[in-house]
Scaffold this motif. Structure first.
Motif, PDB file in Angstrom:
ATOM      1  N   CYS A   1       0.837  -1.199   0.000  1.00 23.65           N
ATOM      2  CA  CYS A   1       0.000   0.000   0.000  1.00 23.65           C
ATOM      3  C   CYS A   1       0.873   1.251   0.000  1.00 23.65           C
ATOM      4  N   GLU A   2       2.027   1.160   0.656  1.00 26.77           N
ATOM      5  CA  GLU A   2       2.881   2.337   0.753  1.00 26.77           C
ATOM      6  C   GLU A   2       3.419   2.755  -0.606  1.00 26.77           C
ATOM      7  N   GLY A   3       3.473   1.822  -1.520  1.00 29.28           N
ATOM      8  CA  GLY A   3       3.987   2.158  -2.843  1.00 29.28           C
ATOM      9  C   GLY A   3       2.908   2.515  -3.828  1.00 29.28           C
ATOM     10  N   ARG A   4       1.689   2.719  -3.360  1.00 31.21           N
ATOM     11  CA  ARG A   4       0.593   2.967  -4.293  1.00 31.21           C
ATOM     12  C   ARG A   4      -0.180   4.222  -3.903  1.00 31.21           C
ATOM     13  N   THR A   5      -0.895   4.776  -4.864  1.00 28.56           N
ATOM     14  CA  THR A   5      -1.703   5.940  -4.548  1.00 28.56           C
ATOM     15  C   THR A   5      -2.908   5.497  -3.721  1.00 28.56           C
ATOM     16  N   TYR A   6      -3.650   6.496  -3.192  1.00 24.35           N
ATOM     17  CA  TYR A   6      -4.780   6.162  -2.315  1.00 24.35           C
ATOM     18  C   TYR A   6      -5.826   5.331  -3.039  1.00 24.35           C
TER      19      TYR A   6
ATOM     20  N   ALA B   1      -4.765   9.252  10.748  1.00 24.46           N
ATOM     21  CA  ALA B   1      -6.112   8.940  11.202  1.00 24.46           C
ATOM     22  C   ALA B   1      -6.190   7.484  11.602  1.00 24.46           C
ATOM     23  N   VAL B   2      -7.015   7.227  12.592  1.00 21.21           N
ATOM     24  CA  VAL B   2      -7.359   5.852  12.958  1.00 21.21           C
ATOM     25  C   VAL B   2      -8.828   5.681  12.640  1.00 21.21           C
ATOM     26  N   SER B   3      -9.118   4.666  11.872  1.00 19.26           N
ATOM     27  CA  SER B   3     -10.490   4.461  11.436  1.00 19.26           C
ATOM     28  C   SER B   3     -11.019   3.174  12.047  1.00 19.26           C
ATOM     29  N   ARG B   4     -12.222   3.239  12.589  1.00 16.30           N
ATOM     30  CA  ARG B   4     -12.831   2.041  13.198  1.00 16.30           C
ATOM     31  C   ARG B   4     -14.058   1.655  12.395  1.00 16.30           C
ATOM     32  N   TYR B   5     -14.296   0.370  12.335  1.00 17.61           N
ATOM     33  CA  TYR B   5     -15.378  -0.136  11.488  1.00 17.61           C
ATOM     34  C   TYR B   5     -15.815  -1.476  12.052  1.00 17.61           C
ATOM     35  N   GLU B   6     -17.106  -1.690  12.162  1.00 18.47           N
ATOM     36  CA  GLU B   6     -17.578  -2.965  12.695  1.00 18.47           C
ATOM     37  C   GLU B   6     -17.715  -3.971  11.556  1.00 18.47           C
ATOM     38  N   ALA B   7     -16.727  -4.830  11.444  1.00 20.42           N
ATOM     39  CA  ALA B   7     -16.768  -5.894  10.442  1.00 20.42           C
ATOM     40  C   ALA B   7     -17.705  -6.985  10.933  1.00 20.42           C
ATOM     41  N   PRO B   8     -18.100  -7.916  10.051  1.00 21.23           N
ATOM     42  CA  PRO B   8     -18.953  -9.015  10.528  1.00 21.23           C
ATOM     43  C   PRO B   8     -18.324  -9.777  11.694  1.00 21.23           C
ATOM     44  N   ARG B   9     -17.005  -9.770  11.780  1.00 13.29           N
ATOM     45  CA  ARG B   9     -16.323 -10.557  12.814  1.00 13.29           C
ATOM     46  C   ARG B   9     -15.950  -9.757  14.029  1.00 13.29           C
ATOM     47  N   GLY B  10     -16.142  -8.458  14.000  1.00  9.88           N
ATOM     48  CA  GLY B  10     -15.742  -7.629  15.122  1.00  9.88           C
ATOM     49  C   GLY B  10     -15.160  -6.332  14.600  1.00  9.88           C
ATOM     50  N   GLU B  11     -14.476  -5.620  15.502  1.00  8.28           N
ATOM     51  CA  GLU B  11     -14.026  -4.295  15.123  1.00  8.28           C
ATOM     52  C   GLU B  11     -12.745  -4.362  14.289  1.00  8.28           C
ATOM     53  N   ASP B  12     -12.789  -3.691  13.154  1.00  8.98           N
ATOM     54  CA  ASP B  12     -11.632  -3.612  12.272  1.00  8.98           C
ATOM     55  C   ASP B  12     -11.025  -2.221  12.428  1.00  8.98           C
ATOM     56  N   ILE B  13      -9.696  -2.151  12.576  1.00  8.31           N
ATOM     57  CA  ILE B  13      -9.054  -0.853  12.769  1.00  8.31           C
ATOM     58  C   ILE B  13      -7.997  -0.640  11.702  1.00  8.31           C
ATOM     59  N   HIS B  14      -8.032   0.530  11.081  1.00 11.28           N
ATOM     60  CA  HIS B  14      -6.976   0.906  10.141  1.00 11.28           C
ATOM     61  C   HIS B  14      -6.321   2.184  10.642  1.00 11.28           C
ATOM     62  N   TYR B  15      -5.005   2.208  10.516  1.00 10.18           N
ATOM     63  CA  TYR B  15      -4.279   3.424  10.833  1.00 10.18           C
ATOM     64  C   TYR B  15      -3.636   3.913   9.541  1.00 10.18           C
ATOM     65  N   ILE B  16      -3.845   5.178   9.222  1.00 10.21           N
ATOM     66  CA  ILE B  16      -3.296   5.733   7.982  1.00 10.21           C
ATOM     67  C   ILE B  16      -2.497   6.968   8.321  1.00 10.21           C
ATOM     68  N   LYS B  17      -1.297   7.050   7.780  1.00  6.60           N
ATOM     69  CA  LYS B  17      -0.498   8.255   7.938  1.00  6.60           C
ATOM     70  C   LYS B  17      -0.232   8.823   6.552  1.00  6.60           C
ATOM     71  N   ALA B  18      -0.639  10.074   6.364  1.00  2.00           N
ATOM     72  CA  ALA B  18      -0.456  10.718   5.064  1.00  2.00           C
ATOM     73  C   ALA B  18       0.623  11.786   5.186  1.00  2.00           C
ATOM     74  N   ASN B  19       1.392  11.957   4.097  1.00  2.00           N
ATOM     75  CA  ASN B  19       2.460  12.944   4.172  1.00  2.00           C
ATOM     76  C   ASN B  19       2.344  14.033   3.102  1.00  2.00           C
ATOM     77  N   GLY B  20       1.153  14.195   2.566  1.00  2.00           N
ATOM     78  CA  GLY B  20       0.958  15.256   1.604  1.00  2.00           C
ATOM     79  C   GLY B  20       1.240  14.867   0.167  1.00  2.00           C
ATOM     80  N   THR B  21       1.651  13.629  -0.065  1.00  2.00           N
ATOM     81  CA  THR B  21       1.858  13.189  -1.445  1.00  2.00           C
ATOM     82  C   THR B  21       0.675  12.350  -1.899  1.00  2.00           C
ATOM     83  N   GLU B  22       0.826  11.744  -3.050  1.00  2.00           N
ATOM     84  CA  GLU B  22      -0.245  10.913  -3.589  1.00  2.00           C
ATOM     85  C   GLU B  22      -0.346   9.578  -2.856  1.00  2.00           C
TER      86      GLU B  22
END
Lengths: 402, 311, 131
Positions: A48-53, A293-314
């Motif tokens: 993911c780090e090597g790809r655009t959003y 940002a930390v994003s929370r989401y209730e997946a069918p199996r429980g809480e899914d958490i994503h952490y994203i750090k953006a640095n102003g690039t693509e």
């Protein structure tokens, strides 16, 4: 036969993914159990780090085949938060609708798997046949049966026409009738109850201590649900109740999941009936951030958490995925204490594990002779990271740990 | 003499049993599929499976005793085939019969189970060993109720020969109704003997892979599977001989009646396996001793009393 | 109410029902209009903006300039993850997702589909060497 240790996995008919459980048995009783994860690392976070959003979203959608919308939405929510995008109402509603349809197919799939693990193949065949109804709906709405691709930065990718809405409502009625039948079967069939109740017992205290989430925790009375506690998308506007149960065993987990299905049908009905007019998405910038940002989401199996750090690039600087199975997998060993070998498949299946979503990188330090010496403890890891960052030109050795 | 040889080899002997076994498997699988709203296999599927297995390589584990390992499937097969000679099939008389052949049939039907146990034990794989321990545990649980349930009609008929039982109930068909509880007990216990859901514990695939058969492959596995198929036909024939008082003593019509009885039994078997979940071994043993054995005992007592009243 | 055989009636009812099995290779189900299958490229519409290449998560598309406003497109079907983002990204609708999905192939060379510059019809396997 004395004490024997039998391997369940990495290849075993009970497991749908490669994971290893080494179980020490005394006759049919389980004496000790070892959980080993890490057979399925695919390097998704790094890629993911090597790809655009936009690209990363499609990669993350493929973290899991069952909860694909979960990961894509969880990621995109975080990105939208950093970019400060205001997603239109209709887009949020469509996102939520797909999320609930996904929950339905995941729970129906789980019901079939649970049936199969206790040798009740008729239940498997029926529930998977009924799952086709919701799969067809997803295909109708999004185009494909898995990996729906319904998200876009700033909203939903595809609109829902009135004809599709009608089809969805029709499907909900059919599914509700079938789910009520399964609830009846689960509360009547004696062999099924014998195999499910008092199996995989996890007390409320243990559930809290081990940090179980989702239906696994809710079946032990842990009343958490991200949809209610930290509402996202269209959930603040929906009426639903969080299903909990106090059986504390596999039977309770069946009850919770079947109850959640009924709730999901009602939610989708509300969403379809109150679908607001307007655009489905807003235009998003290509460059995002800086910010995190930390994003929370209730997946069918429980809480899914994503952490994203953006640095102003693509491209994102760091993406971290915490799949719900990681929080639940430790409780399996507790649930199987003093259990029987025959209960192993159903207890493992009862947390609805998804191991390939869970597996992240495992780093083992090597001796000079090339032999792995196992994992690092916290202190060693910190020293290693200070050393690593020094090479990059940053000195963290004076940083304080709180 | 010539007739006997024909009967041993062709009908109701080896050839008939092989064909019947294959078709019984087909009907069982097809019915199971239709109960589950699936399409099911085409009619030649069991034959195709059998031929495929025959063409495959036999792998014998290094730790196993090779002679015992390869002899066991044949033993199981032979025992299952031999049992049919004492069971009346198309007529009232079995090929061989003597006072007490009921016991012989029951014991012949135990031999395949013992072969499964030994096969699992010699293959020295952990899964197979757990499977064989389960086979034996299960044997002790269902064998007693099964024996008592089959014995009850014999008590009423005052004959321990299957032909004698058949003759008695063909004269007094209504008296077979007294044996209904025993029929149910035997039907349930037979599921344990055939290792089918809810009693397929020894080969529970989600727990111990293929149980006793984990290490078997190729021809040896094919013989084992054939033995199971033939055992199914023999068990169906045994149940219909003891509990169903429907006999026609004419060759062609008799065969048709026999086949219909087999079909009904296999239908019941398939229905049984589609509506239950697999029990755990401790639950299975509990169930057999708590419910099946007392029910069979009750039937025995009832038949003793009835015998005194009726005869 | 606990009882054995709670599914008995349902099971017997299904015996007379038509099987739910889909006869897949013989009878093919109609795909929905939004289905994301094999990509096709219309060379005459392409303006060479490379938006599809930039958005493709799998690096499956390659656009090469062959002449004045003439672009050749190379799609690696074994890399494609069928998200159809390129179709959405293209400003001129030069790419389209078809309903074709039976793309499994033993020969890896056949995965590479080349659409020649400005040719109205796709020509497949131009780089195929004699076997």
């Amino acid at each position: 036969m004395g004490k024997v240790t039998i391997p369940i996995g990495p290849q075993h008919p009970a497991l749908k993914e490669p994971e290893s459980f080494a179980i020490t048995l005394d006759g049919e009783k389980i004496v000790h159990m070892n959980v080993n994860i890490g057979y399925n690392h695919r390097g998704i976070e790094k890629s993911c780090e090597g790809r655009t959003y936009t690209q990363a979203m499609y990669i993350l959608e493929r973290v899991c085949g069952i909860c694909s919308h979960t990961h894509a939405t969880c990621f995109i929510q975080g990105v939208e938060e950093i970019a400060g995008l205001e997603v239109p109402k209709r887009g949020l509603y469509i996102r939520t609708m797909i999320a609930e349809l996904e929950r339905m197919h995941s729970h129906l799939l789980w019901l079939g798997v649970a049936g199969h693990e206790v040798g009740f193949d008729t239940l498997l065949m029926y529930s998977w046949r009924d799952r086709e109804i919701v799969m067809d709906l997803l295909e109708l709405v999004s185009g494909n049966r898995v990996n729906y691709g319904m998200n876009v930065l700033g909203g939903a990718r595809r609109d829902i026409s009135p004809e599709q809405a009608k089809e969805i409502l029709k499907g909900m009625d059919l599914l509700e009738e079938r789910t009520k039948y399964y609830i009846q079967v689960a509360s009547e069939e004696v062999t099924l109850i014998k195999r499910l109740s008092k199996v995989g017992y996890l007390s409320h205290e243990d559930a809290l201590k081990l940090g179980t989430i989702g239906p696994t925790g809710r079946a032990s009375g842990v009343d958490t649900d991200t949809r209610r506690d930290d509402p996202y998308a269209a959930y603040p506007e929906l009426k639903f109740k969080v299903v909990t149960d106090n059986h504390n065993d596999v039977y309770g987990r069946v009850i919770v999941r079947l109850g959640e299905l009924i709730e999901s049908y009602n939610m989708v009905r509300q969403l379809v009936n109150n679908l607001p007019e307007g655009p489905i998405s807003v235009k998003a910038p290509r460059k995002i951030g800086p910010g995190e940002a930390v994003s929370r989401y209730e997946a069918p199996r429980g809480e899914d958490i994503h952490y994203i750090k953006a640095n102003g690039t693509e491209k994102p600087e760091r993406v971290k995925v915490r799949a719900p199975t990681l929080a639940n997998v430790q409780s399996v060993a507790k649930m199987l204490e003093n259990g029987y070998l025959a209960d192993v498949p159903i207890v493992i299946a009862a947390i609805d594990p998804c191991f390939s979503c869970t597996d992240r990188m495992i780093f083992s330090i090597k001796n000079p002779d090339g032999k792995a010496t196992g994992s690092m403890d916290w202190k060693a890891l910190r020293e290693y990271s200070i050393e690593w960052h020094k090479k990059q030109g940053v000195d963290f050795s004076k940083a304080k740990i709180r | 003499m010539l007739e006997s040889i024909f009967q041993i080899i062709v009908f109701p002997g080896f050839v008939f049993l092989s064909v019947a076994g294959v078709f019984a498997e087909y009907i069982d699988r097809k019915l199971y599929a239709r109960f589950q709203n699936r399409q099911g296999p085409p009619w030649f599927q069991p034959v195709a499976d059998f031929i495929k297995l025959l063409a495959k390589e036999d792998i014998i584990p290094e730790e196993a005793e090779p002679k015992l390992f390869s002899a066991l499937p044949v033993v199981a097969l032979t025992a299952a085939v031999t049992a049919i000679f004492y069971i009346p099939t198309w007529g009232l008389n079995a090929l061989f019969s003597f006072e007490g052949d009921l016991v012989v049939v029951i014991y012949l039907l135990t031999i395949p189970t013992l072969a499964f146990f030994l096969g699992g034990w010699t293959s020295t794989s952990l899964y197979a060993m757990i499977g064989s321990v389960r086979t034996l545990t299960q044997l002790f649980a269902y064998e007693v109720p099964l024996f008592m349930a089959v014995l009850a009609p014999a008590i009423l008929a005052d004959s321990w020969s299957l032909s004698g039982i058949a003759a008695y109930y063909s004269q007094n068909p209504l008296r077979a109704l007294f044996n209904l509880p025993a029929f149910f007990v035997a039907l349930v216990a037979i599921q344990g003997k055939l290792e089918r859901v809810p009693f397929d514990i020894p080969e529970a695939e989600t727990e111990i892979v293929a149980g006793t058969f984990t290490e078997y492959s190729g021809r040896l596995l094919a013989y084992f599977r054939m033995a199971i198929d033939i055992e199914m036909v023999v068990c169906a024939a045994l149940l219909s001989a003891v509990f169903v008082p429907l006999w026609v003593n004419a060759p062609a019509l008799g065969v048709i009646v026999f086949l219909v009885k087999l079909l009904v039994m296999i239908f019941l078997f398939a229905l049984f396996r589609s509506i239950f979940a697999r029990l755990r071994i401790d639950q299975m043993v509990n169930f057999c001793w708590k419910y099946l054995a007392p029910a069979a005992l009750f039937q025995l007592a009832l038949n003793f009393i009835l015998k005194g009243l009726l005869n | 109410m606990i009882k054995p055989g709670a599914m008995l009636r349902e099971v017997l009812r299904h015996m007379a029902k038509k099987p739910a099995t889909e006869q897949y290779p013989f009878v093919k189900k109609e795909k929905p209009p939004k289905f994301r299958g094999k990509l096709v490229f219309y060379a005459e519409k392409c303006i060479g903006c490379n938006m599809c290449v930039r958005d493709c998560p799998a690096n499956a598309i390659k656009i090469t300039k062959k002449g004045d406003k003439q672009f050749e497109c190379e799609i690696m079907m074994n890399r494609c993850i069928f998200c159809a983002q390129c179709v959405d990204s293209c400003p001129r609708k030069a790419l389209e997702a078809t309903k074709e999905f039976e793309l499994a192939q033993l020969d890896p060379k056949k995965f590479k589909v080349v659409y020649e510059a400005a040719a109205p019809k796709p020509v497949e396997n131009t780089e195929k060497k004699p076997e």
